[in-house]
Write an enzyme that holds these catalytic residues in place. Structure first.
Site, PDB file in Angstrom:
ATOM      1  N   ARG A   1       1.045  -1.278   0.142  1.00  0.00           N
ATOM      2  CA  ARG A   1       0.096  -0.021   0.211  1.00  0.00           C
ATOM      3  C   ARG A   1       0.960   1.179   0.037  1.00  0.00           C
ATOM      4  NH1 ARG A   1      -3.502  -3.664  -0.743  1.00  0.00           N
ATOM      5  NH2 ARG A   1      -5.484  -3.533  -0.052  1.00  0.00           N
TER       6      ARG A   1
ATOM      7  N   SER B   1     -11.015  -0.591   2.817  1.00  0.00           N
ATOM      8  CA  SER B   1     -10.117  -0.879   4.148  1.00  0.00           C
ATOM      9  C   SER B   1      -9.728   0.486   4.518  1.00  0.00           C
ATOM     10  CB  SER B   1      -8.939  -1.674   3.888  1.00  0.00           C
ATOM     11  OG  SER B   1      -9.183  -2.837   3.368  1.00  0.00           O
TER      12      SER B   1
ATOM     13  N   GLU C   1      -5.134   3.781   6.272  1.00  0.00           N
ATOM     14  CA  GLU C   1      -4.646   3.315   4.690  1.00  0.00           C
ATOM     15  C   GLU C   1      -5.400   4.576   3.819  1.00  0.00           C
ATOM     16  OE1 GLU C   1      -6.248   1.799   1.362  1.00  0.00           O
ATOM     17  OE2 GLU C   1      -6.068   0.011   2.204  1.00  0.00           O
TER      18      GLU C   1
HETATM   19  N1  EPU Z   1     -10.964 -10.683   9.724  1.00  0.00           N
HETATM   20  C1  EPU Z   1     -11.780 -10.896  10.816  1.00  0.00           C
HETATM   21  N2  EPU Z   1     -12.620 -10.054  10.931  1.00  0.00           N
HETATM   22  C2  EPU Z   1     -13.223  -9.103  10.082  1.00  0.00           C
HETATM   23  C3  EPU Z   1     -12.384  -8.843   9.035  1.00  0.00           C
HETATM   24  C4  EPU Z   1     -11.182  -9.984   8.890  1.00  0.00           C
HETATM   25  O1  EPU Z   1     -11.234 -11.632  11.951  1.00  0.00           O
HETATM   26  O2  EPU Z   1     -13.922  -8.354  10.248  1.00  0.00           O
HETATM   27  C5  EPU Z   1      -9.841 -11.683   9.798  1.00  0.00           C
HETATM   28  C6  EPU Z   1     -10.141 -13.115   9.339  1.00  0.00           C
HETATM   29  O3  EPU Z   1      -9.045 -13.738   9.943  1.00  0.00           O
HETATM   30  C7  EPU Z   1      -9.519 -13.005   7.898  1.00  0.00           C
HETATM   31  C8  EPU Z   1      -8.457 -11.904   7.914  1.00  0.00           C
HETATM   32  O4  EPU Z   1      -8.652 -11.084   8.693  1.00  0.00           O
HETATM   33  O5  EPU Z   1      -9.185 -14.307   7.516  1.00  0.00           O
HETATM   34  C9  EPU Z   1      -8.279 -11.362   6.399  1.00  0.00           C
HETATM   35  O6  EPU Z   1      -9.440 -10.954   5.855  1.00  0.00           O
HETATM   36  P1  EPU Z   1      -9.754 -10.543   4.435  1.00  0.00           P
HETATM   37  O7  EPU Z   1      -9.353 -11.805   3.578  1.00  0.00           O
HETATM   38  O8  EPU Z   1     -11.197  -9.865   4.487  1.00  0.00           O
HETATM   39  O9  EPU Z   1      -8.818  -9.674   4.035  1.00  0.00           O
HETATM   40  P2  EPU Z   1      -7.970  -8.057   4.866  1.00  0.00           P
HETATM   41  O10 EPU Z   1      -6.817  -8.398   5.202  1.00  0.00           O
HETATM   42  O11 EPU Z   1      -9.176  -7.937   6.132  1.00  0.00           O
HETATM   43  C10 EPU Z   1      -7.102  -7.374   2.661  1.00  0.00           C
HETATM   44  C11 EPU Z   1      -7.042  -5.762   1.867  1.00  0.00           C
HETATM   45  C12 EPU Z   1      -8.457  -5.632   1.246  1.00  0.00           C
HETATM   46  C13 EPU Z   1      -8.462  -6.703   0.250  1.00  0.00           C
HETATM   47  C14 EPU Z   1      -8.410  -8.129   0.793  1.00  0.00           C
HETATM   48  C15 EPU Z   1      -8.531  -9.499   0.098  1.00  0.00           C
HETATM   49  C16 EPU Z   1      -5.582  -4.343   3.548  1.00  0.00           C
HETATM   50  C17 EPU Z   1      -5.663  -3.081   4.026  1.00  0.00           C
HETATM   51  N3  EPU Z   1      -6.747  -4.860   2.965  1.00  0.00           N
HETATM   52  O12 EPU Z   1      -7.915  -7.098   3.746  1.00  0.00           O
HETATM   53  O13 EPU Z   1      -8.200  -4.269   0.576  1.00  0.00           O
HETATM   54  O14 EPU Z   1      -9.530  -6.693  -0.658  1.00  0.00           O
HETATM   55  O15 EPU Z   1      -7.353  -8.188   1.824  1.00  0.00           O
HETATM   56  O16 EPU Z   1      -7.316  -9.460  -0.619  1.00  0.00           O
HETATM   57  O17 EPU Z   1      -4.706  -4.832   2.963  1.00  0.00           O
HETATM   58  C18 EPU Z   1      -8.747  -1.979   0.357  1.00  0.00           C
HETATM   59  O18 EPU Z   1      -7.615  -1.943   0.340  1.00  0.00           O
HETATM   60  O19 EPU Z   1      -9.571  -1.097   0.569  1.00  0.00           O
HETATM   61  C19 EPU Z   1      -9.430  -3.504   0.483  1.00  0.00           C
HETATM   62  C20 EPU Z   1     -10.518  -3.879   0.741  1.00  0.00           C
END
Ligand code: EPU
Length: 337
Positions: free
Chosen positions: A162, A237, A333
C-alpha cells in the site's frame, strides 16, 4: 474548461461526505491539464481522481483539479504478452473488464476495486494475492511545477505494501496521467492461492478457471463482504494491516494465541487489522451515522449524513482501543484530508 466556485464534493468521494471545493475544474486532456497548472501557479491545488481513498474532514480551500483523462489501448502484443496503456481517469473496474473481455490476463484478482486507473500506483492497490506492481510496467506523470511529463519505471515507483514514491518522497509533486501494464495473452497465470477464491470456484463447479471465472469469483467475494459505495458510503479498508516485528508479535501472540498472522520476512509479521478490530468489539457497531461494517471490520461506513470528523473520531477510538487491547498500532490507509 471553466473554474466553478463553491463546488459540492459529495458525489466525488465514495465516503459520500458533504464538503465544498473553494474552486473546481475538470480536465480531459494532458494539454488542458498543463494549461490549468500553468495558469494557476499561484494557487493551492488539490488533485482529485476517483475519490475512493480519502476522507474529507473539511472544505477544500484550494483549486480542485479533477483528472478526467480517458482512453485505453493495447500498445504492443508479442510472445504471449501485451502492453496495455490506460489514461488516469478511466474507471478501474471498467478497465479490468476491458482487459478480461480482450483476453488479457493479470488484473482479474483486482476486480471491483473502486477508483480510477491513475490512483492505483499511488498506494499500489492489492487484493486476493495480487498487487498492481505485479503487472505494472511504467506510468507517465506530469511534474506540477514544470508541466513536463516524466516516465516512471516500476523500480522508480518504489512499491511496497500500500505504498509508493508518490505517497512518500514525491508526494504532491506529480500527477499520474497514464499507466501501462504488461498482461498475458496466453498461458494466463491464474492465481487462486487466496483461500476464498478456490472455495468460490469450487462452489461454482469450476475446475479449470479462466481469467473471467477468477474475476467473477473475486467480484462475488467482494460483494459479499464489502459495501457498495453507491449504496453505503465507504473507502474500502480504512486501515492498513499492521506489520510488526517478530518480537512484538511473540509478545501479543502469547496473550492472544488465536491471532491470525502472516509471515512477511524473518523479522516481520503481518496481522489482519479486521481481526483486531472485531476482537475489540467494533464490528457492526454504529455511532450516529458513522459505523464499522458488519461483514468486514476493516471498513468504516457512512450511513448517510456522517461528517468526516465523525468518521475520523471513530477511527481514533478504534485505534486507541486496539492499542490498549493488543499493544499494536494500526495506521489509516485512507488519506485524511
Ligand atoms: N478478519 C476478521 N474480522 C473481520 C475482517 C477480517 O477476523 O471483520 C480476519 C480474518 O481472520 C480473515 C483475515 O482477517 O481471515 C483477512 O481478512 P480478508 O481476507 O477479508 O482481508 P483483509 O486483510 O481484511 C485485505 C485488503 C483488502 C482486500 C483483502 C483481500 C488491506 C488493508 N486490505 O483485507 O483491500 O480486498 O485483503 O485481499 O490490505 C482495500 O484496500 O480497500 C481493500 C478492501
Amino acid at each position: 474548461m471553466e473554474i466553478i466556485a463553491n463546488y459540492p464534493l459529495k458525489n466525488h468521494n465514495t465516503f459520500g461526505i458533504s464538503a465544498l471545493a473553494k474552486e473546481f475544474i475538470q480536465v480531459h486532456t494532458i494539454t488542458e491539464l498543463a494549461e490549468v497548472l500553468k495558469q494557476n501557479k499561484n494557487k493551492k491545488l488539490f488533485i482529485l481522481g476517483g475519490g475512493s481513498n480519502m476522507l474529507l474532514t473539511r472544505d477544500i480551500d484550494a483549486l480542485v483539479v479533477h483528472i478526467d483523462l480517458k482512453g485505453k489501448e493495447v500498445i504492443k502484443s508479442e510472445n504471449g504478452f501485451a502492453e496495455v496503456k490506460a489514461m488516469a481517469g478511466e474507471n478501474w473496474h471498467e478497465f479490468v473488464q476491458f482487459c478480461i473481455s480482450n483476453n488479457l490476463g493479470g488484473l482479474e484478482n483486482l476486480s471491483l476495486i473502486p477508483g480510477n486507473v491513475g490512483t492505483t500506483p499511488i498506494q499500489n492497490i492489492g487484493a486476493y494475492g495480487t498487487e498492481i506492481k505485479d503487472t505494472f510496467v511504467s506510468c507517465e506523470a506530469m511534474d506540477i511545477a514544470t508541466q513536463q511529463i516524466k516516465t516512471f519505471t516500476k523500480e522508480e515507483c518504489e512499491f511496497a505494501y500500500r505504498e509508493s514514491i508518490f505517497k512518500g518522497k514525491l508526494k504532491d509533486q506529480y500527477i499520474i496521467v497514464s499507466v501501462t501494464f504488461k498482461l498475458t495473452t496466453e498461458n494466463h497465470k491464474i492465481n487462486t492461492s487466496y483461500g476464498d477464491i478456490a472455495a468460490e470456484l469450487t462452489k461454482n463447479n469450476v475446475v479449470i478457471p479462466t481469467i473471467k471465472d477468477v474475476s467473477e469469483a473475486v467480484t462475488a467475494i467482494r460483494q459479499s463482504k464489502l459495501p457498495n459505495p453507491a449504496e453505503l458510503g465507504n473507502s474500502g479498508s480504512f486501515f492498513k494491516n499492521p506489520i510488526i516485528t517478530a518480537q512484538e508479535f511473540e509478545k501479543a501472540y502469547l496473550l492472544h494465541p488465536t491471532m491470525p498472522h502472516y509471515k512477511v520476512s524473518d523479522t516481520e509479521v503481518k496481522v489482519p487489522a479486521g481481526w483486531l478490530i472485531e476482537q475489540s468489539g467494533f464490528k457492526g457497531k454504529r455511532f450516529g451515522d458513522a459505523g464499522v461494517h458488519a461483514k468486514q471490520a476493516l471498513v468504516l461506513v457512512n450511513y448517510g449524513n456522517a461528517t468526516g470528523t465523525e468518521i475520523l473520531d471513530l477511527s481514533k477510538k478504534i485505534q486507541n482501543t486496539v492499542f490498549e487491547n493488543f499493544g499494536i498500532a494500526i495506521e489509516a490507509e485512507v488519506n485524511i484530508i
